[in-house]
Design a protein around this motif. Structure first.
Motif, PDB file in Angstrom:
ATOM      1  N   TRP A  96     -62.281   1.345 -24.715  1.00  0.00           N
ATOM      2  CA  TRP A  96     -63.131   0.758 -23.501  1.00  0.00           C
ATOM      3  C   TRP A  96     -62.280   2.065 -22.513  1.00  0.00           C
ATOM      4  O   TRP A  96     -62.340   2.548 -22.030  1.00  0.00           O
ATOM      5  CB  TRP A  96     -62.898   0.220 -22.993  1.00  0.00           C
ATOM      6  CG  TRP A  96     -64.111  -0.054 -21.835  1.00  0.00           C
ATOM      7  CD1 TRP A  96     -65.001   0.193 -21.408  1.00  0.00           C
ATOM      8  CD2 TRP A  96     -63.413  -0.005 -19.910  1.00  0.00           C
ATOM      9  NE1 TRP A  96     -65.404   0.642 -19.974  1.00  0.00           N
ATOM     10  CE2 TRP A  96     -63.691  -0.398 -19.250  1.00  0.00           C
ATOM     11  CE3 TRP A  96     -61.297  -0.408 -20.477  1.00  0.00           C
ATOM     12  CZ2 TRP A  96     -62.987   0.156 -17.930  1.00  0.00           C
ATOM     13  CZ3 TRP A  96     -61.177  -0.302 -18.654  1.00  0.00           C
ATOM     14  CH2 TRP A  96     -62.237  -0.348 -17.192  1.00  0.00           C
ATOM     15  N   ARG A  97     -60.720   1.716 -22.698  1.00  0.00           N
ATOM     16  CA  ARG A  97     -59.597   2.101 -21.690  1.00  0.00           C
ATOM     17  C   ARG A  97     -59.445   3.475 -22.319  1.00  0.00           C
ATOM     18  O   ARG A  97     -58.831   4.421 -21.810  1.00  0.00           O
ATOM     19  CB  ARG A  97     -58.231   1.616 -21.750  1.00  0.00           C
ATOM     20  CG  ARG A  97     -56.951   1.621 -20.991  1.00  0.00           C
ATOM     21  CD  ARG A  97     -56.038   1.163 -21.147  1.00  0.00           C
ATOM     22  NE  ARG A  97     -55.146   0.737 -20.391  1.00  0.00           N
ATOM     23  CZ  ARG A  97     -53.591   0.859 -20.308  1.00  0.00           C
ATOM     24  NH1 ARG A  97     -52.373   1.461 -21.727  1.00  0.00           N
ATOM     25  NH2 ARG A  97     -52.697   1.152 -19.186  1.00  0.00           N
ATOM     26  N   ALA A  98     -59.259   3.534 -23.638  1.00  0.00           N
ATOM     27  CA  ALA A  98     -59.170   5.363 -23.971  1.00  0.00           C
ATOM     28  C   ALA A  98     -60.312   6.521 -23.320  1.00  0.00           C
ATOM     29  O   ALA A  98     -59.891   7.532 -22.517  1.00  0.00           O
ATOM     30  CB  ALA A  98     -59.459   5.725 -25.452  1.00  0.00           C
ATOM     31  N   VAL A  99     -61.167   5.698 -22.894  1.00  0.00           N
ATOM     32  CA  VAL A  99     -62.725   6.717 -22.840  1.00  0.00           C
ATOM     33  C   VAL A  99     -62.233   6.687 -21.341  1.00  0.00           C
ATOM     34  O   VAL A  99     -62.483   7.845 -20.653  1.00  0.00           O
ATOM     35  CB  VAL A  99     -63.768   6.177 -23.204  1.00  0.00           C
ATOM     36  CG1 VAL A  99     -64.952   6.936 -22.789  1.00  0.00           C
ATOM     37  CG2 VAL A  99     -64.261   6.090 -24.638  1.00  0.00           C
ATOM     38  N   ARG A 100     -62.212   5.418 -20.387  1.00  0.00           N
ATOM     39  CA  ARG A 100     -61.348   5.569 -19.208  1.00  0.00           C
ATOM     40  C   ARG A 100     -60.119   6.887 -19.511  1.00  0.00           C
ATOM     41  O   ARG A 100     -60.529   7.434 -17.970  1.00  0.00           O
ATOM     42  CB  ARG A 100     -61.326   4.643 -18.596  1.00  0.00           C
ATOM     43  CG  ARG A 100     -62.370   3.359 -18.290  1.00  0.00           C
ATOM     44  CD  ARG A 100     -63.693   4.471 -17.472  1.00  0.00           C
ATOM     45  NE  ARG A 100     -63.605   4.151 -16.396  1.00  0.00           N
ATOM     46  CZ  ARG A 100     -63.477   3.613 -15.181  1.00  0.00           C
ATOM     47  NH1 ARG A 100     -64.320   2.093 -15.735  1.00  0.00           N
ATOM     48  NH2 ARG A 100     -63.399   4.164 -13.803  1.00  0.00           N
ATOM     49  N   GLU A 101     -59.905   6.818 -19.725  1.00  0.00           N
ATOM     50  CA  GLU A 101     -58.605   7.755 -19.455  1.00  0.00           C
ATOM     51  C   GLU A 101     -58.323   8.942 -19.672  1.00  0.00           C
ATOM     52  O   GLU A 101     -57.562   9.587 -18.674  1.00  0.00           O
ATOM     53  CB  GLU A 101     -57.258   6.682 -20.342  1.00  0.00           C
ATOM     54  CG  GLU A 101     -55.313   7.717 -20.393  1.00  0.00           C
ATOM     55  CD  GLU A 101     -54.919   7.103 -21.427  1.00  0.00           C
ATOM     56  OE1 GLU A 101     -53.353   7.148 -21.860  1.00  0.00           O
ATOM     57  OE2 GLU A 101     -55.025   6.066 -22.150  1.00  0.00           O
ATOM     58  N   GLU A 102     -59.262   9.377 -20.636  1.00  0.00           N
ATOM     59  CA  GLU A 102     -59.596  10.381 -20.852  1.00  0.00           C
ATOM     60  C   GLU A 102     -60.471  10.995 -19.832  1.00  0.00           C
ATOM     61  O   GLU A 102     -60.324  12.843 -19.238  1.00  0.00           O
ATOM     62  CB  GLU A 102     -60.294  10.515 -22.794  1.00  0.00           C
ATOM     63  CG  GLU A 102     -59.318  10.317 -23.815  1.00  0.00           C
ATOM     64  CD  GLU A 102     -60.118  10.305 -24.580  1.00  0.00           C
ATOM     65  OE1 GLU A 102     -59.553  10.793 -25.741  1.00  0.00           O
ATOM     66  OE2 GLU A 102     -61.605  10.644 -24.822  1.00  0.00           O
TER      67      GLU A 102
END
Length: 226
Positions: free
Chosen positions: A194-200
């Motif tokens: 979830w964090r990776a998607v938001r970070e991207e």
């Protein structure tokens, strides 16, 4: 900087020890002692290397996990991570030692857990060597000339630090002998995803060239999988 590294590492290990041994109800837990020793030695090894090679990145790594420059969602995420981390350590102490709810793991699996922890920290060092902007929080480091990194492990996956974290998540409960600790891993992996998607999304909006990088490197954590 080195003094700060040593102090923060000692305090971090001490707090982990309090949670693990407090939940276990005993200090007679060799696996936990080995875990803390291994983690402390590897952390200092990496930190001292960073102090020589990239003190700017070391300063970022030692900064608070909640910062003004962070997106609000990442502040909440890091606060949640702190709570889950503490709860995870307590559960493993209760499971492996106080109540002995988990059957003892084979020595081979415990050794594999120790190896996973080692490999995860070595992977992080490769990440730091490639990316001087690998801060623990999601933010654009404009003052440090933040740019897209596509070399080293970033040529294969977009979030190699998270790949290392997944290995660490698996290795920790194996080394500590907690099957309940392993049960946490899927939820923790979903949190990282979830964090990776938001970070991207943030990087694509605010960092020049990141959209093109995403098109070139298709996978986030594990090549050919995701």
């Amino acid at each position: 900087m080195v003094a700060r590294l040593v102090v923060q590492t000692v305090l971090w290990l001490a707090s982990m020890g309090v949670l693990l041994f407090g939940a276990a109800g005993t200090l007679a837990w060799p696996a936990a002692w080995w875990y803390l020793i291994e983690l402390g030695a590897l952390s200092l090894w990496t930190g001292l290397w960073l102090a020589r090679r990239d003190p700017g990145l070391l300063a970022e790594r030692l900064a608070p996990f909640v910062q003004k420059q962070q997106s609000r969602w990442d502040r909440f995420f890091m606060a949640a991570v702190a709570c889950v981390w503490c709860g995870w350590l307590v559960v493993m102490g209760l499971d492996a030692m106080r109540f002995r709810a988990s059957a003892p793991l084979p020595v081979a699996l415990v050794s594999l857990g120790s190896l996973c922890v080692l490999v995860s920290i070595v992977m992080c060092r490769f990440v730091f060597a490639a990316n001087s902007y690998a801060a623990p929080v999601v933010k654009i480091q404009a003052s440090r000339g933040h740019k897209v990194i596509d070399s080293g492990p970033y040529a294969y996956v977009r979030h190699p630090m998270y790949s290392a974290a997944l290995l660490f998540f698996v290795g920790t409960p194996l080394l500590l002998g907690s099957r309940w600790g392993l049960a946490f891993v899927p939820a923790m992996a979903l949190g990282l995803g979830w964090r990776a998607v938001r970070e991207e999304r943030l990087l694509a909006e605010q960092l020049d060239g990141y959209t093109g990088y995403m098109a070139r490197v298709r996978y986030r954590f594990i090549p050919l999988i995701w």
